[in-house]
Design an enzyme around this catalytic site. Structure first.
Site, PDB file in Angstrom:
ATOM      1  N   ASN A 208     -12.142  -8.570   7.116  1.00 44.99           N
ATOM      2  CA  ASN A 208     -11.647  -9.246   5.935  1.00 44.99           C
ATOM      3  C   ASN A 208     -10.389 -10.202   6.617  1.00 44.99           C
ATOM      4  OD1 ASN A 208      -8.729  -7.476   6.432  1.00 44.99           O
ATOM      5  ND2 ASN A 208     -10.460  -6.046   6.306  1.00 44.99           N
ATOM      6  N   ASP A 276     -13.309   0.111   3.379  1.00 45.49           N
ATOM      7  CA  ASP A 276     -12.965   1.019   2.818  1.00 45.49           C
ATOM      8  C   ASP A 276     -14.704   1.901   3.533  1.00 45.49           C
ATOM      9  OD1 ASP A 276     -10.727   0.983   1.252  1.00 45.49           O
ATOM     10  OD2 ASP A 276     -12.056  -0.767   0.225  1.00 45.49           O
ATOM     11  N   LYS A 286     -29.132  -5.726  19.141  1.00 45.82           N
ATOM     12  CA  LYS A 286     -28.689  -7.164  18.380  1.00 45.82           C
ATOM     13  C   LYS A 286     -30.195  -6.757  16.893  1.00 45.82           C
ATOM     14  CE  LYS A 286     -27.638 -11.280  17.858  1.00 45.82           C
ATOM     15  NZ  LYS A 286     -28.512 -13.083  18.460  1.00 45.82           N
ATOM     16  N   PRO A 303     -12.526   7.096   6.468  1.00 45.41           N
ATOM     17  CA  PRO A 303     -11.172   8.203   6.413  1.00 45.41           C
ATOM     18  C   PRO A 303      -9.997   6.865   6.037  1.00 45.41           C
ATOM     19  CG  PRO A 303     -11.466   8.006   8.900  1.00 45.41           C
ATOM     20  CD  PRO A 303     -12.891   6.332   8.083  1.00 45.41           C
ATOM     21  N   ASP A 304      -9.589   7.076   4.825  1.00 49.35           N
ATOM     22  CA  ASP A 304      -8.469   6.827   3.667  1.00 49.35           C
ATOM     23  C   ASP A 304      -7.331   7.232   5.228  1.00 49.35           C
ATOM     24  OD1 ASP A 304      -5.716   6.088   2.904  1.00 49.35           O
ATOM     25  OD2 ASP A 304      -6.711   5.877   1.353  1.00 49.35           O
ATOM     26  N   ILE A 305      -7.001   6.530   5.944  1.00 57.61           N
ATOM     27  CA  ILE A 305      -5.296   6.802   7.353  1.00 57.61           C
ATOM     28  C   ILE A 305      -4.751   6.822   6.392  1.00 57.61           C
ATOM     29  CG2 ILE A 305      -4.619   5.996   8.748  1.00 57.61           C
ATOM     30  CD1 ILE A 305      -6.749   3.821   9.518  1.00 57.61           C
ATOM     31  N   PHE A 323       1.123   0.143   1.919  1.00 56.84           N
ATOM     32  CA  PHE A 323       0.821  -1.073   0.612  1.00 56.84           C
ATOM     33  C   PHE A 323      -0.200  -1.017  -0.499  1.00 56.84           C
ATOM     34  CE2 PHE A 323       3.454  -4.097   2.694  1.00 56.84           C
ATOM     35  CZ  PHE A 323       4.141  -3.533   4.001  1.00 56.84           C
ATOM     36  N   LYS A 337      -1.264   4.847  -7.480  1.00 54.73           N
ATOM     37  CA  LYS A 337      -2.117   4.669  -6.044  1.00 54.73           C
ATOM     38  C   LYS A 337      -0.994   5.299  -4.958  1.00 54.73           C
ATOM     39  CE  LYS A 337      -4.051   1.620  -4.358  1.00 54.73           C
ATOM     40  NZ  LYS A 337      -4.233   0.230  -4.094  1.00 54.73           N
ATOM     41  N   LYS A 341      -2.630   8.768  -3.070  1.00 56.05           N
ATOM     42  CA  LYS A 341      -2.489   8.558  -2.106  1.00 56.05           C
ATOM     43  C   LYS A 341      -1.324   9.656  -1.008  1.00 56.05           C
ATOM     44  CE  LYS A 341      -5.230   4.638  -1.069  1.00 56.05           C
ATOM     45  NZ  LYS A 341      -5.338   4.558   0.232  1.00 56.05           N
TER      46      LYS A 341
HETATM   47  O1  C5P Z   1      -6.939   2.263  -1.840  1.00 58.26           O
HETATM   48  P1  C5P Z   1      -5.814   0.742  -0.691  1.00 58.26           P
HETATM   49  O2  C5P Z   1      -6.618   0.144  -0.145  1.00 58.26           O
HETATM   50  O3  C5P Z   1      -5.865  -0.458  -1.622  1.00 58.26           O
HETATM   51  O4  C5P Z   1      -4.901   1.323  -0.233  1.00 58.26           O
HETATM   52  C1  C5P Z   1      -3.479   0.874   0.862  1.00 58.26           C
HETATM   53  C2  C5P Z   1      -2.813   1.244   1.080  1.00 58.26           C
HETATM   54  O5  C5P Z   1      -3.765   2.540   2.242  1.00 58.26           O
HETATM   55  C3  C5P Z   1      -2.536   0.130   2.690  1.00 58.26           C
HETATM   56  O6  C5P Z   1      -1.452   1.244   2.926  1.00 58.26           O
HETATM   57  C4  C5P Z   1      -3.617   0.474   3.875  1.00 58.26           C
HETATM   58  O7  C5P Z   1      -3.090   0.457   4.873  1.00 58.26           O
HETATM   59  C5  C5P Z   1      -3.966   1.851   3.548  1.00 58.26           C
HETATM   60  N1  C5P Z   1      -5.234   2.246   4.144  1.00 58.26           N
HETATM   61  C6  C5P Z   1      -5.595   3.220   4.867  1.00 58.26           C
HETATM   62  N2  C5P Z   1      -6.998   3.616   4.862  1.00 58.26           N
HETATM   63  C7  C5P Z   1      -7.858   3.164   4.388  1.00 58.26           C
HETATM   64  C8  C5P Z   1      -7.670   2.344   2.927  1.00 58.26           C
HETATM   65  C9  C5P Z   1      -6.397   2.331   3.137  1.00 58.26           C
HETATM   66  O8  C5P Z   1      -4.484   3.554   5.699  1.00 58.26           O
HETATM   67  N3  C5P Z   1      -8.943   3.324   4.512  1.00 58.26           N
END
Ligand code: C5P
Length: 399
Positions: A208, A276, A286, A303-305, A323, A337, A341
Site C-alpha cells: 500500500n 489485511d 516466479k 493477524p491483527d497486531i 490509528f 474500532k 480492537k
Molecule cells: O482495522 P484497521 O486496519 O482500520 O485498523 C487500523 C489500526 O490497526 C492501525 O493502528 C493499524 O496499525 C492496526 N492494524 C494492525 N494489524 C492489522 C491491521 C491493522 O496492527 N492487521
C-alpha cells in the site's frame, strides 16, 4: 552527543564481544569516557590489551583487582558512571542480574550500581527463546533495566533468528536515549510504521502507499523525550528515526513477531498500514506468464497486531494506541474500532480525498479515548507526533 558522559561498559563472553571494541571507539568519538570491565568469559573473545587501548584506560577484570587501596572500590566503580552498558549481555549475565548474584566483578557492579543500566543481549536463538531467559528478561524489565536488541539474522553458530547483538550504531542511539532527560526517560515504547509487503512470488508483492512519515515522526518525538523506542517498520519511504532501535520487517506476520519480541513495553503505538490479507499460496518460484491463463490468488487473513497486543492476558503494555483512517463518519467508526480492537486510544483521521491528508505533510486528528472524542486542530505530522508524545508521557505518569 555524549560529551562528558561516563559509561561503565561491561563486556560479557560471546562472539559479539568483538562489536564492543567498535562500540568503545564510537562512544569515545562522541566525547564519552568509557571505563571497561571485561568478564572472564569476555576475555576469551577480546583481549584486555585491545579493550584498554581503545578505551584509553585500565580495564577492570577481577573483583580482587580492586582490593589495592590505590584502586577504586567496586561500589565506587559501580557508581562513577552516568550509565552502565552491558554488551554483549549473555544469557548467563542476564540470569545473574535477574537473580541478584554477585559472584564476579561484573555481577557485583551490576548489583551495587545505582545508575541506569542498558543491556544489549546476544546469544544463540534457542537460548534467547528459552522460557528461563524470557523470564529473566521480564524480571529485568520490571527492575527498570533498559534493553537494545537483539536483532534477528544469521548467527555465528549457524542458526537463524533473534539473538544477534544490536549493531554499535543502534547501541549508541539507545545510550543517547537513556542519557537524554525528558518526561519519557526510562520508558520503553514500541512503534509500528510503514506499509507491509505481502509476497505473491519471490519478486512480486501486494503493498500500500503508506510512506511511514507519521510513524517515524512519532518515534522521533518519543525518543526526543527520553523514551527507549523500538521502531518496527515495513518497507517505508520515509527515513527511519534517529535515536530508535529499528527493526525492519516485510510482512504482517513478521511485524507481529517483531512486536511480540520487543515486549515488555510501557506503551505500544500502532501506526503501520498493515495489509489485511496475505497470499495463502505464495509461489516459491516466479509465476510465469506462459503457464496458461491468469493465476488465481488465494488470500488468508493476516493477524491483527493491534487487536492481538491489546488482548494479551499477560504482558499487555499499559497503554496501547491505534490509528483509524476513515473517509466518513470518522468519530462513530473510530469509536467502534476502539471497542473492537480493545485498545486504549485511537487516533482517527479523515483520509477522504477532500481532506488532502493522505500522502500530505499534515494531519487532522480526533483522539478517541475512554473519556470520549477530542478534536485536534489541523497540524503538521511532526506536531501531531509531539502532541501525542506529550499525552503518552502524561498518561504513563498517571498510570
Ligand atoms: O482495522 P484497521 O486496519 O482500520 O485498523 C487500523 C489500526 O490497526 C492501525 O493502528 C493499524 O496499525 C492496526 N492494524 C494492525 N494489524 C492489522 C491491521 C491493522 O496492527 N492487521
Amino acid at each position: 552527543m555524549l560529551a562528558g558522559k561516563r559509561i561503565l561498559l561491561i563486556i560479557g563472553g560471546g562472539i559479539a564481544a568483538f562489536k564492543a571494541l567498535e562500540l568503545i571507539r564510537r562512544l569515545r568519538e562522541r566525547g564519552a569516557a568509557v571505563t571497561p570491565v571485561l568478564t572472564r568469559a569476555g576475555a576469551e573473545f577480546v583481549t584486555p590489551l585491545s579493550v584498554s587501548a581503545l578505551a584509553g584506560r585500565k580495564v577492570y577484570q577481577d573483583l580482587f583487582d580492586l582490593t589495592d587501596e590505590a584502586e577504586m572500590g567496586h561500589i565506587e566503580l559501580s557508581r562513577s558512571a552516568d550509565l552502565v552498558v552491558v554488551a554483549p549481555a549473555t544469557a548467563d549475565l542476564m540470569a545473574k542480574m535477574a537473580q541478584g548474584l554477585a559472584d564476579d566483578l561484573a555481577a557485583t557492579l551490576l548489583l551495587a550500581t545505582d545508575t541506569p543500566v542498558l543491556i544489549a543481549p546476544a546469544m544463540n536463538v534457542r537460548m534467547w527463546q528459552h522460557p528461563a531467559t524470557q523470564r529473566n528478561l521480564a524480571t529485568l524489565a520490571g527492575d527498570g533495566i533498559r534493553r537494545v536488541g537483539p536483532g534477528a539474522g544469521d548467527m555465528a553458530c549457524g542458526e537463524h533468528g533473534p539473538g544477534r547483538m544490536a549493531e554499535p550504531a543502534e547501541i549508541i542511539a539507545a545510550v543517547e536515549a537513556a542519557l537524554a532527560g525528558g518526561p519519557l526517560r526510562g520508558r520503553r515504547i514500541v512503534v509500528t510504521s510503514g506499509p507491509t509487503h505481502e509476497p505473491i512470488d519471490p519478486v512480486r508483492y501486494i503493498a500500500n502507499r503508506s510512506s511511514g512519515a507519521q510513524g517515524a515522526a512519532i518515534a522521533r518525538a518519543l525518543a526526543a523525550r527520553g523514551a527507549e523506542v523500538v521502531f518496527v517498520t515495513g518497507p517505508a519511504t520515509a527515513p527511519p528515526p534517529e535515536g530508535a532501535e529499528v527493526i525492519p520487517v516485510e510482512t504482517a506476520r513478521e511485524m507481529l513477531a517483531a512486536v511480540e519480541g520487543a515486549l515488555p513495553a510501557d506503551a505500544a503505538i500502532f501506526a503501520a498500514a498493515v495489509a489485511d490479507w496475505h497470499v495463502a499460496d505464495a509461489a516459491q518460484n516466479k509465476l510465469k506468464k506462459t503457464q496458461g491463463g491468469m493465476p488465481a490468488l488465494h488470500f488468508a487473513e493476516n493477524p491483527d497486531i493491534l487487536a492481538t497486543i491489546s488482548g494479551l492476558q499477560n504482558g499487555r503494555p499499559p497503554l496501547v494506541v491505534g490509528f483509524a483512517a476513515e473517509t466518513e463518519d470518522v468519530v462513530a467508526h473510530a469509536t467502534a474500532k476502539r471497542a473492537r480492537k480493545g485498545c486504549d486510544w485511537i487516533l482517527a483521521n479523515d483520509v477522504s480525498a477532500e481532506s488532502g491528508i493522505m500522502g500530505g505533510a499534515e494531519n487532522r486528528i480526533t483522539l478517541i479515548s475512554e473519556g470520549g472524542a477530542e478534536d485536534w486542530p489541523r497540524m503538521s505530522k511532526d506536531a501531531v507526533a509531539a502532541r501525542l508524545a506529550d499525552r503518552v508521557a502524561e498518561a504513563l505518569d498517571q498510570a
